[in-house]
Design a protein around this motif. Sequence first.
Motif, PDB file in Angstrom:
ATOM      1  N   ALA A 310       0.832  -1.203   0.000  1.00 30.58           N
ATOM      2  CA  ALA A 310       0.000   0.000   0.000  1.00 30.58           C
ATOM      3  C   ALA A 310       0.866   1.252   0.000  1.00 30.58           C
ATOM      4  O   ALA A 310       0.584   2.226  -0.725  1.00 30.58           O
ATOM      5  N   ASP A 311       1.921   1.246   0.807  1.00 27.90           N
ATOM      6  CA  ASP A 311       2.786   2.416   0.906  1.00 27.90           C
ATOM      7  C   ASP A 311       3.481   2.710  -0.419  1.00 27.90           C
ATOM      8  O   ASP A 311       3.609   3.876  -0.819  1.00 27.90           O
ATOM      9  N   GLU A 312       3.914   1.662  -1.115  1.00 31.05           N
ATOM     10  CA  GLU A 312       4.588   1.860  -2.392  1.00 31.05           C
ATOM     11  C   GLU A 312       3.619   2.347  -3.472  1.00 31.05           C
ATOM     12  O   GLU A 312       3.954   3.246  -4.253  1.00 31.05           O
ATOM     13  N   PHE A 313       2.438   1.780  -3.524  1.00 30.96           N
ATOM     14  CA  PHE A 313       1.440   2.278  -4.477  1.00 30.96           C
ATOM     15  C   PHE A 313       1.123   3.751  -4.201  1.00 30.96           C
ATOM     16  O   PHE A 313       1.023   4.572  -5.122  1.00 30.96           O
ATOM     17  N   ASN A 314       0.951   4.067  -2.925  1.00 34.45           N
ATOM     18  CA  ASN A 314       0.596   5.437  -2.566  1.00 34.45           C
ATOM     19  C   ASN A 314       1.747   6.406  -2.811  1.00 34.45           C
ATOM     20  O   ASN A 314       1.519   7.572  -3.163  1.00 34.45           O
ATOM     21  N   ARG A 315       2.969   5.938  -2.612  1.00 36.27           N
ATOM     22  CA  ARG A 315       4.133   6.794  -2.892  1.00 36.27           C
ATOM     23  C   ARG A 315       4.117   7.248  -4.344  1.00 36.27           C
ATOM     24  O   ARG A 315       4.314   8.444  -4.648  1.00 36.27           O
ATOM     25  N   VAL A 316       3.864   6.312  -5.258  1.00 35.61           N
ATOM     26  CA  VAL A 316       3.809   6.654  -6.680  1.00 35.61           C
ATOM     27  C   VAL A 316       2.600   7.535  -6.974  1.00 35.61           C
ATOM     28  O   VAL A 316       2.711   8.574  -7.644  1.00 35.61           O
ATOM     29  N   HIS A 317       1.436   7.152  -6.470  1.00 34.17           N
ATOM     30  CA  HIS A 317       0.203   7.864  -6.801  1.00 34.17           C
ATOM     31  C   HIS A 317       0.229   9.305  -6.296  1.00 34.17           C
ATOM     32  O   HIS A 317      -0.311  10.217  -6.950  1.00 34.17           O
ATOM     33  N   ASN A 318       0.872   9.530  -5.138  1.00 33.05           N
ATOM     34  CA  ASN A 318       0.934  10.887  -4.590  1.00 33.05           C
ATOM     35  C   ASN A 318       1.870  11.798  -5.371  1.00 33.05           C
ATOM     36  O   ASN A 318       1.826  13.020  -5.204  1.00 33.05           O
ATOM     37  N   ASP A 319       2.698  11.234  -6.230  1.00 34.86           N
ATOM     38  CA  ASP A 319       3.591  12.047  -7.063  1.00 34.86           C
ATOM     39  C   ASP A 319       2.921  12.519  -8.344  1.00 34.86           C
ATOM     40  O   ASP A 319       3.525  13.285  -9.102  1.00 34.86           O
ATOM     41  N   PHE A 320       1.682  12.088  -8.585  1.00 38.38           N
ATOM     42  CA  PHE A 320       0.992  12.437  -9.826  1.00 38.38           C
ATOM     43  C   PHE A 320      -0.391  12.992  -9.508  1.00 38.38           C
ATOM     44  O   PHE A 320      -0.759  13.159  -8.340  1.00 38.38           O
ATOM     45  N   THR A 321      -1.144  13.290 -10.551  1.00 39.13           N
ATOM     46  CA  THR A 321      -2.460  13.883 -10.349  1.00 39.13           C
ATOM     47  C   THR A 321      -3.455  13.323 -11.352  1.00 39.13           C
ATOM     48  O   THR A 321      -3.073  12.882 -12.441  1.00 39.13           O
ATOM     49  N   ALA A 322      -4.702  13.343 -10.965  1.00 32.76           N
ATOM     50  CA  ALA A 322      -5.763  13.012 -11.906  1.00 32.76           C
ATOM     51  C   ALA A 322      -5.936  14.179 -12.876  1.00 32.76           C
ATOM     52  O   ALA A 322      -5.569  15.318 -12.593  1.00 32.76           O
ATOM     53  N   VAL A 323      -6.469  13.874 -14.033  1.00 34.13           N
ATOM     54  CA  VAL A 323      -6.745  14.908 -15.034  1.00 34.13           C
ATOM     55  C   VAL A 323      -8.220  14.817 -15.413  1.00 34.13           C
ATOM     56  O   VAL A 323      -8.651  13.779 -15.915  1.00 34.13           O
ATOM     57  N   PRO A 324      -9.049  15.848 -15.145  1.00 37.49           N
ATOM     58  CA  PRO A 324      -8.688  17.122 -14.511  1.00 37.49           C
ATOM     59  C   PRO A 324      -8.355  16.936 -13.037  1.00 37.49           C
ATOM     60  O   PRO A 324      -8.718  15.926 -12.431  1.00 37.49           O
ATOM     61  N   ALA A 325      -7.671  17.953 -12.476  1.00 41.62           N
ATOM     62  CA  ALA A 325      -7.280  17.884 -11.071  1.00 41.62           C
ATOM     63  C   ALA A 325      -8.515  17.849 -10.183  1.00 41.62           C
ATOM     64  O   ALA A 325      -9.504  18.538 -10.450  1.00 41.62           O
ATOM     65  N   PRO A 326      -8.498  17.047  -9.122  1.00 39.95           N
ATOM     66  CA  PRO A 326      -9.669  16.960  -8.234  1.00 39.95           C
ATOM     67  C   PRO A 326      -9.875  18.267  -7.460  1.00 39.95           C
ATOM     68  O   PRO A 326      -8.915  18.974  -7.136  1.00 39.95           O
ATOM     69  N   ALA A 327     -11.133  18.540  -7.158  1.00 39.22           N
ATOM     70  CA  ALA A 327     -11.450  19.762  -6.403  1.00 39.22           C
ATOM     71  C   ALA A 327     -10.972  19.660  -4.963  1.00 39.22           C
ATOM     72  O   ALA A 327     -10.652  20.681  -4.341  1.00 39.22           O
ATOM     73  N   THR A 328     -10.909  18.446  -4.434  1.00 38.81           N
ATOM     74  CA  THR A 328     -10.505  18.251  -3.041  1.00 38.81           C
ATOM     75  C   THR A 328      -9.637  17.008  -2.931  1.00 38.81           C
ATOM     76  O   THR A 328      -9.938  15.966  -3.531  1.00 38.81           O
ATOM     77  N   LEU A 329      -8.571  17.134  -2.186  1.00 41.66           N
ATOM     78  CA  LEU A 329      -7.750  15.986  -1.815  1.00 41.66           C
ATOM     79  C   LEU A 329      -7.914  15.778  -0.316  1.00 41.66           C
ATOM     80  O   LEU A 329      -7.633  16.688   0.475  1.00 41.66           O
TER      81      LEU A 329
END
Length: 696
Positions: A310-329
């Motif tokens: 989980a930590d490794e998946f989240n490490r990668v995912h937190n370095d990128f963004t959805a398109v369009p950018a979400p209104a709230t994180l």
Amino acid sequence: MSITSAMNAATSGLLAAQAGIAITSDNISNVNTAGYARKTVVQDTRVAAGAGVGVDITEVRRITDRFLNEELRIATAEASRFGAMGEVQSQLTALLGDPTGDRTIVASLDKIFAAAGTLAASPETTATRSDLIDTLSRFGDDLDRTAEGVRDLRRQTDLRIDETVNEINSLLADLHDLNNRISGRQSTSDNSGLEDQRARKLDRLAELVDVRTFDLGDNVIGVTTAGGLTLLDRSPRELVHPAADSVEVGQVFPNLSIVRIDTTTGARIDTGSSIDSRITSGELKGLLEMRDSVLPDLANELGAWAGHVADEFNRVHNDFTAVPAPATLTGRNTGAVGTDPHGFTGIAAFHAFDSSGNILATATVDFGAIGGTVNDVINAVNAGLGGLGTLSLANGTMQFSAGGAATGVGIAQDAANPSDMGGRGFSHRFGLNDLVRTTPGPGFDTALTTASAHGFTGQMTLSLVGPSNERAISGTVDFGAIGGTMGDVVSALNTAFNGTALFSLDADGALVTNVGTAFNGFSVEIVNDTSLRGTTGLRFADMFGLGSRPVAEMATTLDVRSDIAAQPGRIATGAIDAARIPAIGRGDNAGAIALQALGDADGRFGGAGRLPAMTATLSEIGADLLGRAGQAANDIATRANDRLALKDELGQRVSEVSGVNLDEEMGHLITFQTAFNASARVISATRDMLDALINI
């Protein structure tokens, strides 16, 4: 010798022959009776006035070798121990599956990387995004099924322990009764039948628990375990097993104890002994090992691996963004409060975007140049965005929301000097753009120092628990009764454990536990935790990962973040490039490529249970976990076969000494029959002589 003396001598011979025939007949009839020891009559000359006047049966002797019987019981206990372990291990092997097959949790993980590759090829396709979510969900389900299977096996094993304890108590009561009956019949010539029953009870008891016997006099035996625990003397004993109504992840079971039964009043008197560590073999020992050592270790391994994934998946995912950018994180509950130190070095950029992916405002935060608290970070971000974005912290959860004309937000690491606290960037640390979630964790670095306010209320009771479920020491921390800093908490823990375990905070605010060398193999476990940190609702154990439950529980709670599961478009496939217009664009597959590459990337795993620390890919760590479980099953099976072979060999030797040989018994029968006939002829002759004398 007078005629009368001859008659008496012949009569004694007749009776002796009858006794020999009866014993021989008993031997023959019990030729197939398991545990039966053949018997023989011991004869001695009857003497009167210094002269022999016939024969007496002085004893009916069971033919046994005490040393061989003791060795057989030892071997029986060992065979039963590994046999019981093997039965549970076979169920565990079936649960985990074939490590080389395609229906294991590792195979399920590999399918995620394959789905990420498909997404990288078609980042805008809804189907590829949904497929990635489905594979992630199935992996979480497989982990949960496996972890719950381990928990159920512990429950089943605990039920078997209860059944085994009940049978042990029944056997001890029977042995006490047989002792009394044998002792009360000392004036009789033959106790061999009762002694046979007692021996068979002992043989069965040896299968359940390691036993040693000793002589108490009057043909009464006492029973102890190999560890010196008295199970039976002149008073009977009972084992007490507090059966669990349910079994939770990471549960520590109560100790077995023993009570003495007062033979006069029937009162059950607690001996004050916990006996788990004093049982060294037998079926009960095997079941205790599986419940208290093997299965918990595997649960911890699964949980630690799940947290690492989980930590490794989240490490990668937190370095990128959805398109369009979400209104709230929205992050995960880390237990943090605004006055905590942030603990970061490096730089992160907080962006507010319009609907086209253009940057409207950026707050670049150099963590080394601002104040040291979480509130200082929040203030710096909000001041830099000027209302177009808001960073906030409530109830332990960080949130980043768009405001004003902005429609989306995102966080980017500085390429040259990324933000870092314990190996995690700012977004990763607070879980603002996680792909998957676990409860608790997966990270237990808090950034707190010994000078930080602990903020906890309530109490926490801990115990130092050994590999055989023994308790070295227990202690309670009352957060309301100690000072207000984390240093006070650490001091209270060290005081409670009185040097048997030492606690400290490392540079990242993780709680480090070092158990003394005298207690190698022991671990600190939570007995009860009613603590809460402020309004966060987070307990001390969950925030710091203390005890096995928070670690093991991660395997049961891993799942795709709920908003991403509902909206596959929230998968972060795009990279933020402030020099590009727009800064984020549709069709960007950088995040998907990074997720796919994670399958081949080595990472540092800290180890858990019997799984050592290593640097390897996620799949390699999982394969090692499954491989070790399979190797453990093979080791147990090998040991079981070895012990069973030794038991069979000793059983054969015991049989050679104590078993019934029909040819020998038939020879004895002929001998006694001949002696009987001879004595009868002497009686007949003396009767004729007496008749002749009477008729003179």
